[in-house]
Design a protein around this motif. Structure first.
Motif, PDB file in Angstrom:
ATOM      1  N   VAL A  98     -11.448  -0.689   7.760  1.00  0.00           N
ATOM      2  CA  VAL A  98     -10.510  -0.861   6.531  1.00  0.00           C
ATOM      3  C   VAL A  98      -9.467  -1.853   6.624  1.00  0.00           C
ATOM      4  CG1 VAL A  98      -8.857   0.282   4.867  1.00  0.00           C
ATOM      5  CG2 VAL A  98     -11.223   1.415   5.902  1.00  0.00           C
ATOM      6  N   ALA A  99      -9.342  -2.714   5.947  1.00  0.00           N
ATOM      7  CA  ALA A  99      -8.089  -3.691   5.873  1.00  0.00           C
ATOM      8  C   ALA A  99      -6.957  -3.548   4.959  1.00  0.00           C
ATOM      9  CB  ALA A  99      -8.592  -5.269   5.917  1.00  0.00           C
ATOM     10  N   ASP A 100      -5.782  -3.429   5.101  1.00  0.00           N
ATOM     11  CA  ASP A 100      -4.717  -3.415   4.216  1.00  0.00           C
ATOM     12  C   ASP A 100      -4.427  -4.633   4.006  1.00  0.00           C
ATOM     13  OD1 ASP A 100      -1.450  -2.001   3.939  1.00  0.00           O
ATOM     14  OD2 ASP A 100      -2.696  -3.218   2.645  1.00  0.00           O
ATOM     15  N   MET A 101      -4.917  -5.421   2.971  1.00  0.00           N
ATOM     16  CA  MET A 101      -4.716  -6.822   2.662  1.00  0.00           C
ATOM     17  C   MET A 101      -3.450  -7.371   2.479  1.00  0.00           C
ATOM     18  SD  MET A 101      -7.551  -8.014   3.662  1.00  0.00           S
ATOM     19  CE  MET A 101      -7.791  -9.442   3.118  1.00  0.00           C
ATOM     20  N   ARG A 102      -2.611  -6.600   1.712  1.00  0.00           N
ATOM     21  CA  ARG A 102      -1.304  -6.919   1.508  1.00  0.00           C
ATOM     22  C   ARG A 102      -1.063  -8.122   0.575  1.00  0.00           C
ATOM     23  NH1 ARG A 102       1.803  -6.994   7.430  1.00  0.00           N
ATOM     24  NH2 ARG A 102       2.425  -4.743   7.239  1.00  0.00           N
ATOM     25  N   PHE A 103      -1.900  -8.998   0.948  1.00  0.00           N
ATOM     26  CA  PHE A 103      -1.651 -10.299  -0.102  1.00  0.00           C
ATOM     27  C   PHE A 103      -2.697 -10.755  -0.853  1.00  0.00           C
ATOM     28  CE2 PHE A 103       2.254 -12.274   1.737  1.00  0.00           C
ATOM     29  CZ  PHE A 103       2.504 -11.502   2.792  1.00  0.00           C
ATOM     30  N   VAL A 104      -2.872 -10.943  -2.133  1.00  0.00           N
ATOM     31  CA  VAL A 104      -3.762 -11.193  -2.845  1.00  0.00           C
ATOM     32  C   VAL A 104      -3.895 -12.773  -3.264  1.00  0.00           C
ATOM     33  CG1 VAL A 104      -4.610 -11.279  -5.441  1.00  0.00           C
ATOM     34  CG2 VAL A 104      -3.633  -9.119  -4.410  1.00  0.00           C
ATOM     35  N   LYS A 105      -2.693 -13.470  -3.104  1.00  0.00           N
ATOM     36  CA  LYS A 105      -2.705 -14.955  -3.072  1.00  0.00           C
ATOM     37  C   LYS A 105      -1.316 -15.277  -2.005  1.00  0.00           C
ATOM     38  CE  LYS A 105      -2.828 -18.800  -5.966  1.00  0.00           C
ATOM     39  NZ  LYS A 105      -2.709 -19.461  -7.458  1.00  0.00           N
ATOM     40  N   PRO A 106      -1.563 -16.014  -0.874  1.00  0.00           N
ATOM     41  CA  PRO A 106      -2.924 -16.508  -0.325  1.00  0.00           C
ATOM     42  C   PRO A 106      -3.795 -15.169   0.110  1.00  0.00           C
ATOM     43  CG  PRO A 106      -1.187 -17.007   1.214  1.00  0.00           C
ATOM     44  CD  PRO A 106      -0.508 -16.460  -0.121  1.00  0.00           C
ATOM     45  N   LEU A 107      -5.035 -15.273   0.322  1.00  0.00           N
ATOM     46  CA  LEU A 107      -5.605 -14.117   0.916  1.00  0.00           C
ATOM     47  C   LEU A 107      -5.617 -14.374   2.556  1.00  0.00           C
ATOM     48  CD1 LEU A 107      -9.120 -14.184  -0.917  1.00  0.00           C
ATOM     49  CD2 LEU A 107      -7.434 -12.352  -0.854  1.00  0.00           C
ATOM     50  N   ASP A 108      -5.799 -13.443   3.237  1.00  0.00           N
ATOM     51  CA  ASP A 108      -5.848 -13.507   4.670  1.00  0.00           C
ATOM     52  C   ASP A 108      -7.368 -13.805   5.040  1.00  0.00           C
ATOM     53  OD1 ASP A 108      -4.828 -11.366   7.580  1.00  0.00           O
ATOM     54  OD2 ASP A 108      -6.266 -13.317   7.379  1.00  0.00           O
ATOM     55  N   SER A 162       0.762  -1.136   0.132  1.00  0.00           N
ATOM     56  CA  SER A 162       0.147   0.018   0.198  1.00  0.00           C
ATOM     57  C   SER A 162       0.877   1.314   0.061  1.00  0.00           C
ATOM     58  CB  SER A 162      -1.004  -0.067   1.121  1.00  0.00           C
ATOM     59  OG  SER A 162      -0.305  -0.291   2.251  1.00  0.00           O
ATOM     60  N   ASP A 163       2.245   1.303   0.412  1.00  0.00           N
ATOM     61  CA  ASP A 163       3.081   2.434   0.255  1.00  0.00           C
ATOM     62  C   ASP A 163       4.460   1.827   0.090  1.00  0.00           C
ATOM     63  OD1 ASP A 163       2.759   2.846   4.017  1.00  0.00           O
ATOM     64  OD2 ASP A 163       4.190   1.703   2.841  1.00  0.00           O
ATOM     65  N   GLU A 164       5.098   2.894  -0.094  1.00  0.00           N
ATOM     66  CA  GLU A 164       6.927   2.729  -0.041  1.00  0.00           C
ATOM     67  C   GLU A 164       7.320   1.647   0.800  1.00  0.00           C
ATOM     68  OE1 GLU A 164       5.444   5.636   0.479  1.00  0.00           O
ATOM     69  OE2 GLU A 164       6.013   7.146  -0.569  1.00  0.00           O
ATOM     70  N   VAL A 199     -19.796  -1.620   7.176  1.00  0.00           N
ATOM     71  CA  VAL A 199     -19.187  -1.690   6.067  1.00  0.00           C
ATOM     72  C   VAL A 199     -17.724  -1.995   6.410  1.00  0.00           C
ATOM     73  CG1 VAL A 199     -18.379  -0.441   3.832  1.00  0.00           C
ATOM     74  CG2 VAL A 199     -20.590  -0.029   4.824  1.00  0.00           C
ATOM     75  N   ALA A 200     -17.134  -2.816   5.546  1.00  0.00           N
ATOM     76  CA  ALA A 200     -15.782  -3.408   5.490  1.00  0.00           C
ATOM     77  C   ALA A 200     -15.314  -3.227   4.270  1.00  0.00           C
ATOM     78  CB  ALA A 200     -15.609  -4.828   6.320  1.00  0.00           C
ATOM     79  N   ILE A 201     -13.988  -2.478   4.141  1.00  0.00           N
ATOM     80  CA  ILE A 201     -13.124  -2.324   3.063  1.00  0.00           C
ATOM     81  C   ILE A 201     -11.916  -2.913   3.047  1.00  0.00           C
ATOM     82  CG2 ILE A 201     -12.295  -0.654   1.293  1.00  0.00           C
ATOM     83  CD1 ILE A 201     -14.117   1.569   2.741  1.00  0.00           C
ATOM     84  N   LEU A 202     -11.944  -3.916   2.001  1.00  0.00           N
ATOM     85  CA  LEU A 202     -10.833  -4.899   2.005  1.00  0.00           C
ATOM     86  C   LEU A 202      -9.903  -4.156   0.658  1.00  0.00           C
ATOM     87  CD1 LEU A 202     -12.223  -8.410   1.930  1.00  0.00           C
ATOM     88  CD2 LEU A 202     -11.742  -6.831   3.887  1.00  0.00           C
ATOM     89  N   SER A 203      -8.883  -3.327   1.279  1.00  0.00           N
ATOM     90  CA  SER A 203      -7.978  -2.649   0.310  1.00  0.00           C
ATOM     91  C   SER A 203      -6.598  -3.526  -0.044  1.00  0.00           C
ATOM     92  CB  SER A 203      -7.451  -1.361   0.885  1.00  0.00           C
ATOM     93  OG  SER A 203      -6.687  -0.790  -0.150  1.00  0.00           O
ATOM     94  N   PHE A 204      -6.466  -3.625  -1.525  1.00  0.00           N
ATOM     95  CA  PHE A 204      -5.226  -4.457  -1.983  1.00  0.00           C
ATOM     96  C   PHE A 204      -4.345  -3.529  -2.681  1.00  0.00           C
ATOM     97  CE2 PHE A 204      -6.844  -8.665  -1.154  1.00  0.00           C
ATOM     98  CZ  PHE A 204      -8.227  -8.780  -1.212  1.00  0.00           C
ATOM     99  N   GLY A 205      -3.448  -2.881  -2.109  1.00  0.00           N
ATOM    100  CA  GLY A 205      -2.471  -2.037  -2.734  1.00  0.00           C
ATOM    101  C   GLY A 205      -2.550  -0.562  -2.456  1.00  0.00           C
ATOM    102  N   THR A 206      -2.198   0.318  -3.428  1.00  0.00           N
ATOM    103  CA  THR A 206      -2.144   1.651  -3.071  1.00  0.00           C
ATOM    104  C   THR A 206      -3.066   2.513  -3.040  1.00  0.00           C
ATOM    105  OG1 THR A 206      -1.369   1.852  -5.564  1.00  0.00           O
ATOM    106  CG2 THR A 206       0.456   1.559  -3.927  1.00  0.00           C
ATOM    107  N   LEU A 207      -4.286   2.174  -3.411  1.00  0.00           N
ATOM    108  CA  LEU A 207      -5.490   2.847  -3.140  1.00  0.00           C
ATOM    109  C   LEU A 207      -6.080   2.913  -1.696  1.00  0.00           C
ATOM    110  CD1 LEU A 207      -7.782   1.891  -6.341  1.00  0.00           C
ATOM    111  CD2 LEU A 207      -6.257   3.773  -5.790  1.00  0.00           C
TER     112      LEU A 207
END
Ligand SMILES: Cc1ncc(C[n+]2csc(CCOP(=O)(O)OP(=O)(O)O)c2C)c(N)n1
Ligand SMILES: CC(=O)[C@@H](O)[C@H](O)COP(=O)(O)O
Ligand SMILES: [Mg+2]
Length: 637
Positions: free
Chosen positions: A535-545, A458-460, A512-520
């Motif tokens: 809001v969750a910063d999911m970090r992983f697309v595979k495998p999912l948390d 999600s960031d540098e 409402v729960a927002i699952l964010s994948f990446g820099t948005l």
């Protein structure tokens, strides 16, 4: 020789008469040189105002005029390779007065685009497609009994891609009536690499050598480039050189050259003679990238593309918050730091050293750095071979260019579960380069591949840490990050392995729960403040948390997923599939890139047009909450 970019529109009386190539063909051949000077000056002026690709266009001013002068375009088909050099072509094919809109929303595209003009016979942006496309057009003309010619203009860099040779091989077999112009300026974006580049130099030197030996000294004077460099190159090959029957002749092409690609007195008659020859022709021209603009001739890498020249502000500009480093710099620093502690790391780039942030790595770890030229397929399988031998390759590659190596990714790396790490840059929309360069699909095309570890920081700092996590992971790992700079997060020097498949809850809210994948993620957090959403910063697309998703699904009504990737098959789809598989019936709202090609423009504006600004995310969620299946739920909670 121009030393500065003109800030005022130059006086171009000859160019002003050219609204189409037919006008050009009405001019005398003698006037073309003066026209070339005006075209070059106008090109400098317009790119100075808009920014964009620069050196390549300057290098084909004369070639563009010669081709449109000799060939009956657009009936004869002209296909540019990559297309970054097409600005002179656009100027003389009726778009002179639109050049100030170059690469802007609703303005001219930065590459040839079929929908934009009949003279843009084939859409390009990715390299090495021109010969295949031109051959297709030539064979179609033959099949339909149409008397038209086709020309492909391909650079020495683009010629290093396998696809170019697939087409050369087939064109020779078909004996197609077509011309391939090899525009050899010894440059890719970086200095061109590889045996082919050396080979081209040998041809150049040998032909010049023969001419000199036969007293053709004036040829040397005509070749572009500074004499010192030329003599140096000739000395390199003088010894016992025999002019090789070129590779292209051996493959069945009639090869002519090399000739000076800036000398219209040579170009026009040569191209005219070659136009009506039967069978596949290849004209090898020698040009200089950045020709006619001294700073670009001296620094063709730096002037491959330029940002627009801002007129000096009347008032000093207000001091703005310094931007963080570009993501490519974050990657490059991580690469160097990890190379310093792990000798097994090797860095591979398919001709994108500067853009991928690898200049420092290439200097500090030269023996572990590989620029394989424009050869993405080879880059991936090279990495696979290295991994088989216990090295830990890191492939730095733009998301859009990774599409070129998809089979190698599946067949050579993932299937064998080899330890290769991918630093995928330019993920998401890329702004002015438009749809040919958008990294819109990597989460979708990676997610379905077994064995892949896929991360979306999600960031540098997250990028640095997830790169390290992926590098430590023993198997194929992909970390995707966008073009440009991030939010300016503090970057920890210490590199840590983050727990695989674990996201981070960034905000606790309700309903409402927002699952964010990446820099948005910033857009998600801003929308969540107004909605009191989680809001969750999911970090992983595979495998999912999966644990985190279940916890949020069981305590919230609406699940929102957010990613700068195609919605189709992206991270949101992964969440949908998991919720379905675990019999959660939460309403879901997937936010991401729509099922269309997003046109070029300003990145922020493009995101907003896809509903991915914070306002867009907020209003999409509000709209979803108004739908009947949720109205009751929201009232209940
Ligand atoms: C498949 C692919 N890989 C990488 C790129 C990035 N790229 C754009 S231009 C360029 C160099 C092209 O060199 P050349 O064909 O010699 O053209 P020149 O810029 O020298 O005129 C590269 C690597 C691309 N457009 N397509
Ligand atoms: C034409 C081409 O493919 C490259 O020049 C590309 O436009 C570079 O993109 P970045 O500017 O994002 O490095
Ligand atoms: Mg080149």
């Amino acid at each position: 020789m121009f030393k500065e970019i003109p800030l005022q529109r130059p006086n171009t009386p000859l160019l002003d008469r050219i609204t189409a190539p037919a006008d050009l063909r009405g001019q005398s051949e003698e006037s073309l040189s003066a026209l070339a000077k005006e075209l070059r000056e106008y090109l400098l002026y317009t790119v100075g105002r808009t920014g964009g690709h620069f050196g390549a266009g300057l290098g084909v001013v004369e070639l563009t005029l010669a081709l449109h002068y000799v060939y009956n375009t657009p009936e004869d088909r002209l296909v540019w390779d990559v297309g970054h050099q097409c600005y002179p072509h656009k100027i003389i094919t009726g778009r002179r007065e639109q050049m100030h809109t170059m690469r802007m929303a609703d303005g001219l595209a930065g590459f040839p685009k079929r929908a934009e003009s009949d003279y843009d016979t084939f859409g390009v942006g990715h390299s090495s497609t021109s010969i295949s496309a031109a051959l297709g057009m030539a064979l179609a003309a033959r099949q339909k009994g149409e008397d038209r010619r086709t020309v492909a203009v391909i650079g020495d860099g683009a010629m290093t891609a396998g696809m170019a040779f697939e087409a050369i091989n087939h064109a020779a077999h078909c004996r197609a009536n077509m011309l391939v112009v090899l525009n050899d300026n010894q440059m890719s974006i970086s200095k061109n690499e590889g045996g082919l580049n050396t080979y081209f130099s040998k041809i150049w030197a040998s032909k010049v050598y023969n001419n000199i030996r036969d007293g053709g000294k004036e040829i040397l004077a005509k070749l572009p480039g500074n004499p010192k460099e030329l003599v140096g190159r000739l000395e390199e090959y003088m010894k016992g050189m025999v002019a090789p029957a070129t590779l292209f002749e051996e493959l069945g092409f009639n090869y002519i050259g090399p000739i000076d690609g800036h000398d219209l007195d040579v170009l026009v008659p040569t191209i005219r003679n070659m136009r009506d020859l039967e069978g596949p022709q290849l004209l090898h021209i020698i040009t200089r990238k950045g020709k006619g603009f001294e700073p670009a001739e001296k620094d063709p890498i730096g002037y491959h593309a330029i940002t627009k020249i801002e007129p000096k502000p009347a008032q000093p500009k207000p001091v703005t918050k310094p931007k963080g480093p570009k993501y490519q710099k974050v990657f490059g620093d991580w690469l160097c730091d990890t190379a310093a502690i792990d000798q097994r790391l090797v860095g591979i780039t398919p001709a994108m050293c500067e853009g991928s942030g690898m200049v420092e790595f290439s200097e500090r770890f030269a023996d572990r750095y590989y620029d394989v030229a424009i050869a993405e397929q080879h880059a991936l399988t090279l990495a696979a071979g290295m991994a088989c031998e216990g090295l830990k390759p890191v492939v730095a590659i733009y998301s859009t260019f990774l599409q070129r190596g998809y089979d190698q990714l599946i067949h050579d790396i993932a299937l064998q579960n080899l330890d290769v790490t991918f630093g995928i840059d330019r993920a998401g929309l890329v702004g002015e380069d438009g749809p040919t360069h958008a990294g819109a699909f990597d989460l979708s095309y990676l997610r379905c591949i077994p064995n892949m570890l896929i991360m979306a920081p999600s960031d540098e700092n997250e990028t640095r840490q997830l790169l390290y996590t992926g590098f430590c992971f023993n198997g194929p790992a992909a970390i995707r990050y966008p073009r440009g700079t991030g939010p300016g997060a503090l970057i920890e020097r210490e590199m840590r392995e983050l727990p695989i498949g674990k996201g981070v809850l960034k905000r606790e809210g309700k309903s409402v729960a927002i699952l964010s994948f990446g820099t948005l993620l910033p857009a998600a957090l801003e929308a969540a403040e107004k909605l009191d959403a989680s809001v969750a910063d999911m970090r992983f697309v595979k495998p999912l948390d999966e644990e985190l998703i279940l916890r949020l699904a069981d305590s919230h009504d609406l699940i929102v997923t957010l990613e700068e990737n195609a919605i189709a098959g992206g991270a949101g789809s992964a969440a949908n599939e998991f919720l379905h598989a675990t019999s959660r019936n939460n309403p879901v709202l997937n936010l991401g890139l729509p099922d269309e090609f997003t046109d070029h423009g300003n990145h922020t504006e493009m995101l907003a047009s896809c509903g991915l600004s914070s306002e867009g995310v907020y209003s999409a969620i509000c709209e979803r909450l108004q739908q009947s299946d949720l109205k009751a739920a929201v009232h209940k909670s």
